[in-house]
Each structure stands twice: as C-alpha cells, then as structure tokens.
Scaffold this motif. Structure first.
Motif, PDB file in Angstrom:
ATOM      1  N   GLY A 127       0.774  -1.128   0.043  1.00 39.36           N
ATOM      2  CA  GLY A 127       0.063   0.046  -0.037  1.00 39.36           C
ATOM      3  C   GLY A 127       0.887   1.302   0.244  1.00 39.36           C
ATOM      4  O   GLY A 127       0.408   2.342   0.296  1.00 39.36           O
ATOM      5  N   GLY A 128       2.269   1.178  -0.373  1.00 41.62           N
ATOM      6  CA  GLY A 128       2.876   2.351  -0.550  1.00 41.62           C
ATOM      7  C   GLY A 128       2.556   3.280  -1.802  1.00 41.62           C
ATOM      8  O   GLY A 128       1.934   2.859  -2.411  1.00 41.62           O
ATOM      9  N   GLU A 129       2.980   4.496  -1.550  1.00 40.60           N
ATOM     10  CA  GLU A 129       2.924   5.488  -2.763  1.00 40.60           C
ATOM     11  C   GLU A 129       3.651   5.063  -4.034  1.00 40.60           C
ATOM     12  O   GLU A 129       4.744   4.295  -3.978  1.00 40.60           O
ATOM     13  N   ALA A 130       2.979   5.287  -5.084  1.00 42.41           N
ATOM     14  CA  ALA A 130       3.459   5.116  -6.292  1.00 42.41           C
ATOM     15  C   ALA A 130       5.071   5.820  -6.498  1.00 42.41           C
ATOM     16  O   ALA A 130       4.941   6.953  -6.155  1.00 42.41           O
ATOM     17  N   PRO A 131       6.088   5.180  -6.902  1.00 42.95           N
ATOM     18  CA  PRO A 131       7.208   5.920  -7.059  1.00 42.95           C
ATOM     19  C   PRO A 131       7.050   6.704  -8.369  1.00 42.95           C
ATOM     20  O   PRO A 131       6.441   6.544  -9.110  1.00 42.95           O
ATOM     21  N   GLU A 132       8.068   7.865  -8.355  1.00 41.34           N
ATOM     22  CA  GLU A 132       7.923   8.900  -9.140  1.00 41.34           C
ATOM     23  C   GLU A 132       8.235   7.921 -10.659  1.00 41.34           C
ATOM     24  O   GLU A 132       9.027   7.299 -10.850  1.00 41.34           O
ATOM     25  N   GLY A 133       7.362   8.460 -11.434  1.00 41.77           N
ATOM     26  CA  GLY A 133       7.669   7.944 -12.980  1.00 41.77           C
ATOM     27  C   GLY A 133       6.712   6.674 -13.257  1.00 41.77           C
ATOM     28  O   GLY A 133       6.825   6.349 -14.328  1.00 41.77           O
ATOM     29  N   PHE A 177     -11.293 -10.362   1.876  1.00 37.37           N
ATOM     30  CA  PHE A 177      -9.902 -10.430   1.572  1.00 37.37           C
ATOM     31  C   PHE A 177      -9.256  -9.371   1.221  1.00 37.37           C
ATOM     32  O   PHE A 177      -8.098  -9.052   1.670  1.00 37.37           O
ATOM     33  N   ASP A 178      -9.924  -8.378   0.377  1.00 32.81           N
ATOM     34  CA  ASP A 178      -9.326  -7.133  -0.232  1.00 32.81           C
ATOM     35  C   ASP A 178      -8.944  -6.541   1.044  1.00 32.81           C
ATOM     36  O   ASP A 178      -8.208  -5.748   1.289  1.00 32.81           O
ATOM     37  N   GLY A 179     -10.283  -6.234   2.001  1.00 31.63           N
ATOM     38  CA  GLY A 179      -9.892  -5.334   3.197  1.00 31.63           C
ATOM     39  C   GLY A 179      -8.703  -5.996   3.860  1.00 31.63           C
ATOM     40  O   GLY A 179      -7.957  -5.118   4.523  1.00 31.63           O
ATOM     41  N   TYR A 180      -8.352  -7.401   3.871  1.00 26.53           N
ATOM     42  CA  TYR A 180      -7.264  -7.784   4.790  1.00 26.53           C
ATOM     43  C   TYR A 180      -6.102  -7.312   4.075  1.00 26.53           C
ATOM     44  O   TYR A 180      -5.126  -7.185   4.759  1.00 26.53           O
ATOM     45  N   ALA A 181      -6.059  -7.654   2.883  1.00 29.12           N
ATOM     46  CA  ALA A 181      -4.561  -7.831   2.187  1.00 29.12           C
ATOM     47  C   ALA A 181      -4.146  -6.480   1.742  1.00 29.12           C
ATOM     48  O   ALA A 181      -2.775  -6.126   1.608  1.00 29.12           O
ATOM     49  N   ARG A 182      -4.959  -5.587   1.349  1.00 24.68           N
ATOM     50  CA  ARG A 182      -4.616  -4.214   0.853  1.00 24.68           C
ATOM     51  C   ARG A 182      -3.654  -3.474   1.927  1.00 24.68           C
ATOM     52  O   ARG A 182      -4.205  -3.361   2.956  1.00 24.68           O
ATOM     53  N   GLY A 183      -2.762  -3.352   1.505  1.00 25.45           N
ATOM     54  CA  GLY A 183      -1.612  -2.532   2.463  1.00 25.45           C
ATOM     55  C   GLY A 183      -0.886  -3.473   3.309  1.00 25.45           C
ATOM     56  O   GLY A 183      -0.081  -2.823   4.200  1.00 25.45           O
ATOM     57  N   ARG A 184      -1.076  -4.835   3.134  1.00 25.88           N
ATOM     58  CA  ARG A 184      -0.632  -5.705   4.020  1.00 25.88           C
ATOM     59  C   ARG A 184       0.116  -6.705   3.321  1.00 25.88           C
ATOM     60  O   ARG A 184      -0.419  -7.557   2.412  1.00 25.88           O
ATOM     61  N   PRO A 185       1.642  -6.703   3.372  1.00 25.84           N
ATOM     62  CA  PRO A 185       2.368  -7.655   2.660  1.00 25.84           C
ATOM     63  C   PRO A 185       2.263  -9.244   2.985  1.00 25.84           C
ATOM     64  O   PRO A 185       1.736  -9.335   4.334  1.00 25.84           O
ATOM     65  N   LYS A 186       1.903 -10.284   2.165  1.00 26.97           N
ATOM     66  CA  LYS A 186       2.207 -11.448   2.423  1.00 26.97           C
ATOM     67  C   LYS A 186       3.106 -11.749   3.609  1.00 26.97           C
ATOM     68  O   LYS A 186       4.410 -11.333   3.553  1.00 26.97           O
ATOM     69  N   PRO A 187       2.818 -12.486   4.829  1.00 23.99           N
ATOM     70  CA  PRO A 187       3.603 -12.771   5.946  1.00 23.99           C
ATOM     71  C   PRO A 187       4.923 -13.650   5.557  1.00 23.99           C
ATOM     72  O   PRO A 187       4.936 -14.175   4.492  1.00 23.99           O
ATOM     73  N   ARG A 188       5.937 -13.646   6.130  1.00 28.51           N
ATOM     74  CA  ARG A 188       7.141 -14.607   6.055  1.00 28.51           C
ATOM     75  C   ARG A 188       6.843 -15.852   5.877  1.00 28.51           C
ATOM     76  O   ARG A 188       7.433 -16.575   5.122  1.00 28.51           O
ATOM     77  N   GLY A 189       5.697 -16.648   6.583  1.00 31.11           N
ATOM     78  CA  GLY A 189       5.449 -17.798   6.692  1.00 31.11           C
ATOM     79  C   GLY A 189       4.898 -18.295   5.310  1.00 31.11           C
ATOM     80  O   GLY A 189       4.639 -19.355   5.124  1.00 31.11           O
ATOM     81  N   GLY A 190       4.771 -17.395   4.359  1.00 26.54           N
ATOM     82  CA  GLY A 190       4.083 -17.933   2.838  1.00 26.54           C
ATOM     83  C   GLY A 190       2.464 -17.955   3.103  1.00 26.54           C
ATOM     84  O   GLY A 190       2.062 -17.349   3.853  1.00 26.54           O
ATOM     85  N   SER A 191       2.161 -18.751   1.929  1.00 29.84           N
ATOM     86  CA  SER A 191       0.828 -18.732   1.931  1.00 29.84           C
ATOM     87  C   SER A 191       0.003 -19.405   3.007  1.00 29.84           C
ATOM     88  O   SER A 191      -1.181 -19.107   3.308  1.00 29.84           O
TER      89      SER A 191
END
Length: 146
Positions: A30-36, A76-90
C-alpha cells in the motif's frame, strides 16, 4: 569477447535498490507509487496480486470460502490491501486471514481457525502414511485382457 562495462557506482546501486523497494511497497504494502510510474497501472497490478493471494488462500482454507461465500473477495481485499504477505508464505497468509476474520467476529462460534502448521490431507494418501494408496483395480487399458 563482448565489452564489459565497468560496475555501476555504489550510489547508482543504492538508488536502484531504493527505487525497487518503493515499487515493491507500492505493489504489496500500500505504499505510494514511485516517481515515474503510472498510479493506475500499479493499482491494477496490486489488485491482481491480491486476487492471486486470495485464490491460494481459498485453496488452502475452503472452510473460509464456505463461511464467507460471495463476501470472500471483499473481505480478503480489506485484509490484504496494504498488508504484505507474511514471511511464512501462503499458509501463514491463510492463518493470518482467518485470525483477522476472527478478530472481526466473523467465524461462527466454536469454530477454531486451522493451525498453520497442520498439513492438510493429500488426496491418494492414507492418514499417517507417506505411501500413496495403490490402485486396487487393474489399469483401464488392461481390464479385459486376462
């Protein structure tokens, strides 16, 4: 022999590393889009990555699919948006999603989320046995040839 260009300066490597980190953050955290970069295209890709995660979680936790029905995508969209996949995988992602739902009070009372360390039963294997179950019938192409 091809010409070898000199190694890029350390500053260029650091700048590339920062740009890559910003891009990954925009896609999965959910970070800001990089320049360009086109903001709309990044959001489309972010949505596609979330959809892919949702499909894997649905395969790992069909009970959540049944529980949520048509609301699975929105939840799931509410859960995942802005939240990266955890280290333990799927599997960790599926467990975290189930815990997130439980925190919202969505699972029915008495339903405990499956343990992320528990391996689901594999088709063709008997419980507690690593060997596949052997077919008890002859192959279809040899059934009438005795």
């Amino acid at each position: 022999m091809p010409d070898r260009s000199p190694e890029p300066p350390i500053d260029a490597r650091e700048a590339l590393g920062r740009a890559q980190a910003e891009l990954v953050a925009a896609l999965v955290a959910g970070g800001e889009a990089p320049e360009g970069f086109d903001v709309e295209r990044l959001r489309i890709q972010e949505t596609a990555l979330i959809s892919k995660r949702r499909g894997v979680v649905a395969r790992l936790r069909p009970d959540l699919v049944v529980l949520l029905g048509g609301d699975l995508a929105a939840e799931f969209d509410g859960y995942a948006r802005g939240r990266p996949k955890p280290r333990g995988g799927s599997r960790a992602d599926a467990a975290d999603f189930a815990a997130w739902l439980a925190a919202k009070g969505l699972p029915p009372p008495g339903r405990e989320p499956e343990s992320p360390g528990r391996e689901p039963e594999k088709p063709g294997r008997e419980p507690g046995n690593a060997e596949p179950v052997r077919a008890r019938r002859r192959p279809w192409f040899r059934r009438g040839l005795r």
